[in-house]
Design a protein around this motif. Structure first.
Motif, mmCIF file in Angstrom:
data_model
loop_
_atom_site.group_PDB
_atom_site.id
_atom_site.type_symbol
_atom_site.label_atom_id
_atom_site.label_comp_id
_atom_site.label_asym_id
_atom_site.label_seq_id
_atom_site.Cartn_x
_atom_site.Cartn_y
_atom_site.Cartn_z
ATOM 1 N N THR A 31 -55.578 -75.047 -17.456
ATOM 2 C CA THR A 31 -56.346 -74.643 -16.291
ATOM 3 C C THR A 31 -56.070 -75.624 -15.162
ATOM 4 O O THR A 31 -55.997 -76.827 -15.373
ATOM 5 C CB THR A 31 -57.842 -74.640 -16.620
ATOM 6 N N PHE A 32 -55.929 -75.081 -13.981
ATOM 7 C CA PHE A 32 -55.701 -75.896 -12.805
ATOM 8 C C PHE A 32 -56.769 -75.632 -11.764
ATOM 9 O O PHE A 32 -57.341 -74.535 -11.703
ATOM 10 C CB PHE A 32 -54.338 -75.582 -12.183
ATOM 11 N N CYS A 33 -57.015 -76.623 -10.965
ATOM 12 C CA CYS A 33 -57.754 -76.424 -9.734
ATOM 13 C C CYS A 33 -56.718 -76.410 -8.628
ATOM 14 O O CYS A 33 -55.955 -77.368 -8.483
ATOM 15 C CB CYS A 33 -58.764 -77.531 -9.499
ATOM 16 N N MET A 34 -56.665 -75.334 -7.879
ATOM 17 C CA MET A 34 -55.710 -75.235 -6.773
ATOM 18 C C MET A 34 -56.467 -74.980 -5.493
ATOM 19 O O MET A 34 -57.536 -74.356 -5.506
ATOM 20 C CB MET A 34 -54.712 -74.112 -7.031
ATOM 21 N N GLY A 35 -55.907 -75.446 -4.420
ATOM 22 C CA GLY A 35 -56.608 -75.230 -3.178
ATOM 23 C C GLY A 35 -55.819 -75.624 -1.956
ATOM 24 O O GLY A 35 -54.619 -75.894 -2.034
ATOM 25 N N TRP A 36 -56.524 -75.639 -0.862
ATOM 26 C CA TRP A 36 -55.925 -75.902 0.439
ATOM 27 C C TRP A 36 -56.653 -77.032 1.149
ATOM 28 O O TRP A 36 -57.889 -77.070 1.170
ATOM 29 C CB TRP A 36 -55.975 -74.640 1.297
ATOM 30 N N PHE A 37 -55.857 -77.913 1.701
ATOM 31 C CA PHE A 37 -56.347 -78.988 2.542
ATOM 32 C C PHE A 37 -55.633 -78.859 3.886
ATOM 33 O O PHE A 37 -54.612 -78.181 3.988
ATOM 34 C CB PHE A 37 -56.034 -80.356 1.920
ATOM 35 N N ARG A 38 -56.158 -79.525 4.891
ATOM 36 C CA ARG A 38 -55.487 -79.499 6.190
ATOM 37 C C ARG A 38 -55.621 -80.858 6.871
ATOM 38 O O ARG A 38 -56.545 -81.615 6.588
ATOM 39 C CB ARG A 38 -56.055 -78.399 7.088
ATOM 40 N N GLN A 39 -54.674 -81.104 7.762
ATOM 41 C CA GLN A 39 -54.698 -82.368 8.486
ATOM 42 C C GLN A 39 -54.255 -82.122 9.926
ATOM 43 O O GLN A 39 -53.124 -81.677 10.167
ATOM 44 C CB GLN A 39 -53.778 -83.406 7.822
ATOM 45 N N ALA A 40 -55.157 -82.408 10.834
ATOM 46 C CA ALA A 40 -54.853 -82.288 12.258
ATOM 47 C C ALA A 40 -54.340 -83.636 12.756
ATOM 48 O O ALA A 40 -54.642 -84.676 12.161
ATOM 49 C CB ALA A 40 -56.098 -81.863 13.019
ATOM 50 N N PRO A 41 -53.591 -83.657 13.842
ATOM 51 C CA PRO A 41 -53.069 -84.927 14.366
ATOM 52 C C PRO A 41 -54.185 -85.925 14.631
ATOM 53 O O PRO A 41 -55.192 -85.591 15.243
ATOM 54 C CB PRO A 41 -52.375 -84.500 15.666
ATOM 55 N N GLY A 42 -53.999 -87.128 14.131
ATOM 56 C CA GLY A 42 -54.975 -88.185 14.347
ATOM 57 C C GLY A 42 -56.218 -88.105 13.489
ATOM 58 O O GLY A 42 -57.137 -88.911 13.660
#
Length: 124
Positions: A31-42
């Motif tokens: 089993t995995f936990c999968m997902g999405w992260f994001r990074q804006a400049p700065g």
């Protein structure tokens, strides 16, 4: 070794929609936990949405609840993020992430596997 490859980023006007996909390879039957992260400049990398591939548990950041939906396609080993009613503040590099076992919230350091990222740009 799990590898993650994102696709589907792009540019859209505010109020528009985009769909991101993350194809996973090198999977075991774990089993995995999968997902999405994001990074804006700065800014620091932040969690957007995660999903446990075994239990179906999902969790969203408050800023995207009601607008984003995470889903999985087991046959294709793919996790997708449908993003609706996009806002300029959603502009960021979006990364697919995964860890074996249970989800661990949005703690970046707990996710072992990362994709290269796909850019999402929302104009006003």
């Amino acid at each position: 070794q799990v590898q993650l490859v994102e696709s589907g980023g792009g540019s859209v006007q505010a109020g528009g929609s985009l769909r991101l996909s993350c194809a996973a390879s090198g999977y075991t039957d774990s089993t995995f936990c999968m997902g999405w992260f994001r990074q804006a400049p700065g800014k620091e990398r932040e969690g957007v949405a995660i999903k446990n591939t075994g239990t179906g548990f999902t969790y969203y950041a408050d800023s995207v609840k009601g607008r984003f939906t995470i889903s999985q396609d087991n046959a294709k080993n793919t996790v997708s993020l449908q993003m609706n009613v996009l806002k300029p503040e959603d502009t960021a590099m979006f990364y697919c992430a995964a860890r074996e076992g249970s989800c661990y919230g949005f703690v970046v350091g707990k996710y072992n596997y990362w994709g290269q990222g796909t850019q999402v740009t929302v104009s006003s």
